[in-house]
Write an enzyme that holds these catalytic residues in place. Structure first.
Site, PDB file in Angstrom:
ATOM      1  N   GLU A  26      -2.085   0.297  13.438  1.00  0.00           N
ATOM      2  CA  GLU A  26      -3.252   0.671  12.640  1.00  0.00           C
ATOM      3  C   GLU A  26      -4.560   0.372  13.377  1.00  0.00           C
ATOM      4  OE1 GLU A  26      -4.946  -0.278   8.149  1.00  0.00           O
ATOM      5  OE2 GLU A  26      -3.624  -1.712   9.138  1.00  0.00           O
ATOM      6  N   GLU A  65       0.850  -1.190   0.000  1.00  0.00           N
ATOM      7  CA  GLU A  65       0.000   0.000   0.000  1.00  0.00           C
ATOM      8  C   GLU A  65       0.885   1.240   0.000  1.00  0.00           C
ATOM      9  OE1 GLU A  65      -3.985   1.501   2.425  1.00  0.00           O
ATOM     10  OE2 GLU A  65      -3.074  -0.440   2.838  1.00  0.00           O
TER      11      GLU A  65
END
Length: 894
Positions: free
Chosen positions: A740, A471
């Site tokens: 996260e 990502e």
């Protein structure tokens, strides 16, 4: 003007320091045609401000030494402005170096000595200045040339897509890594300028370029969702000036040679394969035979305008980390633990037979058996491979990839490795640290430390979400939520200036912006909580750096975004949402806070800020228009969601996020604030035992909402938790950065252990615990608000901040005999509003460095720099001038 001889020693202004041009020290390759200058006035007396300044810009050092500004002499300008003073002289020329200095007058009329001499060098200002052509044909490009005269100066203007490394006569040029910075190459391509004078010589010279794929040449399997531009290519021109006054230009063209090199494969996500057997020894040096090489091919320009990254901080290798130990979980499998999650790669030192293949696999986590856990890397192989040439001790570092990791699994190593065979190379955008924070609670210090590592790990020419999996995008939500924290810790001015330009180039005609910038993934339109970055970050640039130009240049970006949102509303409610309050405890998409609430709240803040910005830059009609719209949004939000004592989603239930944000943004009706806050406290303290139940958006606002309502102690309790969900829980589970998710989830593909989006609490440490705050009415810390909160078991806390105006310090501690002491430093040419806690004392006496300034409820005059005082809630508020102060409070003795 007062002559310096008239003043007592030590009482006149000193030469200004910290000279900056477009936020940079002596930039080279500048392409801002009206650059701005900043400086820090210096004075030993308290309370001094600048009353005037004079800037000289000269074409030669000789002129400047004689106080002649032949390019620009501002004259004596009566102004207190010492930040971002715009150049107003003759037109600046491509490639030319200019020299400047400044002096200032204090408010007594005394003048300082001139500053040291600073300089800035222009880049290539017009497209026609570029004579070079884009070339391709291999990952090694080479040109031989002869110089018959002595070189006076030489500049190389270069870039390569996706990545490049410039080499001259056997040496690497500069220390930039993973260059150029990421952009949408169809709109913008960044180039760098290098002073290569010392690398050239009379006779034969060679310039070489190595090329990597970066984000330009994307693997075929990813092109369905990741923008692909084409094969790697480069452009470079080398301008050489000789001592006899002549000059020569060496440019990339069809006369260059091209070949394949030892970098067999390179990819941001998958890593690099380097076959040392394929090295072409001396290829970048004179004397090498390139007759077998092919001619380079002319490549199509990528489409983007070439723009200098002269002031943009480059990616660099900033430090080396030593592994703390080695695991041997299986035969011939060795796992190095660096004790810290970080970005970069490892330096391998190895010797062995030709063709031996050493594999380096990177990971954040371990499996129970000690092997690396790569589940959360998803499609990223994150593996570097080095194939030995069999020539003694060999040292390898990758060039065109990077990894996020704590652990490295080594296989294929000839023999048994020792702990010294690997070193960690920490790599990120080299932003300068400007903030420091510490307090008596070591857990808070550890959270602060993890935030620092997490933030730096996610500055890779853009603000990324994560550094390890497939990502690593410029997600606007993550960036805007952590931006204030980043500004308190690092010099982010030039970094955000570049990224805001990326956002501007990404905006579509309908006003929409994407979730990720640059838009390598085409995610249009952005979720409102993500797209708000195009308003929030320019606003922070104004608030913390006093940058009005960035508001002016990006006003249409912000306005068009707001108009786009407005077109999606129904009766001022914005129901469009994609992510909302992302990743609350136990969830990904929030089940407690519907997206329409978050979207409408972000829409309100955007409109409110746009109204304020319009007024600042003189667009008064727009200011009134958007102020009215903001009021309508607020009323609609209250009508739709406000119940008797709390805001509730349409389906009922309670949401901490839906309540803390309206409180933070002053949307709640005044007569309802107390009951709404009480309900929030009931949920936070009683129902959740001082644990938050917010995602990334709510977490950003929760601490400010509690603090401004007088509950900083509750915010502190939330921040200090060590059980799930909390930052302390992450640390208890071994985190060295910020996760996260609130959960550990070792087997999940969506659980980066190095994400910055929950790092927003870091700004609260500075603003609330230490108490350093800016004031938008006097931005860039022209006015400094010092308001520390003395909470719970903290016995001391403090922070320092090197601002564009100078050093700010706020540090407090409890000590025997006095309830509290507070040390404050306010920069010259700034003013302070110091909120001194009274600690609940019935009859507080406040002294500054032993002199009483408050007694019996009254301000006592006479202390230099302390101009006035007043009681405000549980604080005595002093207006002070610049200087260093130590306030202390105690009970009046009877």
């Amino acid at each position: 003007m007062h002559d310096r001889g008239e003043v007592l020693a030590g009482s006149y202004p000193e030469a200004p320091i910290n000279l900056l041009c477009e936020y940079s020290v002596d930039p080279i390759g500048l392409d801002v045609v009206k650059p701005r200058f900043s400086w820090t006035p210096v004075h030993v007396e308290r309370g001094r401000v600048q009353s005037a300044y004079q800037v000289l810009v000269a074409s030669t050092l000789e002129c400047l030494d004689e106080d002649i500004g032949d390019v620009w002499d501002s004259g004596k300008v009566y102004s207190s402005q010492s930040v971002n003073v715009e150049y107003a002289g003759k037109p600046l020329e491509s490639g030319k170096t200019y020299y400047w200095k400044v002096r200032w007058w204090d408010d007594k009329g005394y003048v300082s000595p001139w500053s040291r001499t600073a300089k800035f060098e222009m880049g290539l200002l017009k497209p026609e200045d570029w004579k070079a052509k884009w070339i391709t044909g291999g990952d090694l490009l080479r040109r031989r040339f002869i110089l018959s005269r002595k070189v006076k100066s030489a500049r190389a203007y270069a870039t390569g897509l996706g990545y490049y490394e410039l080499r001259i006569n056997g040496y690497r040029v500069g220390d930039r890594l993973l260059d150029p910075g990421w952009t949408d190459y169809e709109r913008l391509v960044l180039y760098s300028t290098y002073d290569v004078t010392g690398l050239l010589r009379e006779g034969e010279n060679v310039v070489g370029i190595m090329l990597g794929n970066g984000r330009f040449n994307v693997k075929p399997e990813r092109r369905g969702f990741h923008k692909h531009y084409g094969d790697p290519r480069a452009i470079m021109q080398l301008k050489i000036e000789f001592e006899d006054g002549s000059s020569e230009l060496i440019v990339t063209d069809e006369n260059w040679k091209a070949s394949k090199g030892p970098v067999v494969e390179n990819d941001i996500y998958d890593g690099e394969v380097y076959d040392a057997r394929l090295e072409k020894e001396g290829w970048d040096s004179p004397g090498y035979d390139d007759s077998s090489w092919e001619n380079a091919k002319i490549a199509e320009p990528p489409g983007g305008r070439l723009v200098s990254q002269a002031t943009f901080p480059p990616i660099r290798a900033v430090k080396l980390l030593q592994p703390v130990h080695i695991l041997n979980p299986k035969p011939n499998v060795y796992v190095y633990d660096f004790g810290q999650n970080f970005t970069g790669w490892v330096r391998l030192t190895v010797s062995g037979p030709r063709g031996a293949e050493v594999r380096l696999r990177y990971a954040e986590l371990l499996n129970p058996d000690g092997t690396v856990n790569v589940a959360n890397l998803r499609g990223a192989r994150a593996t570097d491979v080095y194939i030995l040439k069999g020539d003694g001790v060999e040292v390898y570092e990758p060039r065109f990839t990077y990894h996020g990791f704590r652990y490295v699994e080594v296989t294929g190593f000839p023999g048994v490795p020792s702990i010294g065979n690997l070193q960690g190379v920490v790599v990120h955008t080299d932003v300068k640290p400007v903030g420091g924070f510490s307090c008596s609670n070591q857990l808070i210090n550890d959270i602060h430390r993890n935030i620092l590592w997490g933030q730096l790990s996610n500055l890779m020419s853009i603000p990324t979400d994560c550094p390890q999996r497939d990502e690593r995008m410029g997600w606007m939500g993550d960036a805007q939520l952590s931006a204030e924290e980043a500004i308190y810790n690092f010099d982010m001015a030039a970094f955000y200036t570049k990224w805001i330009r990326d956002i501007k180039f990404s905006q579509r005609e309908d006003g929409s912006v994407p979730d990720v910038v640059p838009p390598y993934w085409s995610l249009y339109p952005a979720d409102p909580a993500w797209g708000t970055a195009c308003v929030i970050i320019p606003w922070y640039m104004y608030l913390y750096y006093g940058d009005k130009r960035i508001l002016e240049e990006n006003y249409e970006l912000m306005k068009n975004w707001v108009e786009f949102l407005t077109s999606k509303t129904e009766n001022h409610i914005l129901k469009f949402s994609k992510y909302g309050d992302w990743c609350p405890p136990g969830q990904i998409a929030s089940l407690n806070t519907p997206g329409e609430l978050v979207s409408t709240l972000c829409y309100y803040e955007d409109v409110m800020l746009l109204s304020r910005i319009a007024r600042i830059i003189g667009k008064f009609e727009d200011a009134e228009k958007y102020a009215e719209l903001a009021e309508n949004i607020k009323n609609a939000f209250n009508e739709n969601y406000l119940k008797t004592d709390h805001y509730a989603p349409p389906g009922g239930g309670y949401s901490q996020t839906a309540n803390c944000i309206p409180l933070c943004l002053d949307m709640a009706p005044q007569d309802k604030r107390e009951t709404i806050m009480k309900k929030l406290l009931d949920d936070l303290v009683a129902a959740h035992d001082c644990h938050l139940n917010t995602g990334i958006v709510g977490t950003r606002y929760l601490f400010d909402a509690l603090t401004k309502s007088g509950y900083a102690n509750i915010a502190y309790r939330v921040a200090s938790q060590t059980t799930y969900p909390s930052w302390g829980y992450m640390i208890r589970e071994g985190a060295t950065t910020v996760w996260e998710r609130w959960e550990y989830l070792a087997s999940s593909g969506m659980n980066s252990h190095n994400h910055i989006m929950f790092g927003s609490v870091g700004s609260w440490f500075y603003k609330a615990l230490a108490g350093i705050n800016a004031d938008f009415s006097q931005p860039g810390f022209e006015k400094v608000i010092i308001k520390p909160h003395i909470v719970e078991d903290l016995t001391y806390a403090g922070a320092s901040l090197k601002t564009i105006r100078g050093l700010i310090v706020s540090r407090w501690w409890r000590r025997g005999g006095e309830a509290l002491a507070l040390e404050v430093v306010i920069p010259v040419n700034s003013k302070g509003e110091v909120h001194m806690p009274t600690m609940g004392l019935k009859n507080p006496v406040i002294e500054e460095s032993g002199r009483v300034v408050w007694r019996n409820g009254c301000f006592i005059e006479g202390v230099p720099g302390v101009e006035s005082g007043r009681m405000e809630d549980s604080y005595v508020v002093f207006n002070v001038g610049s200087g260093s102060y130590t306030f202390s409070v105690r009970e009046e003795s009877t």
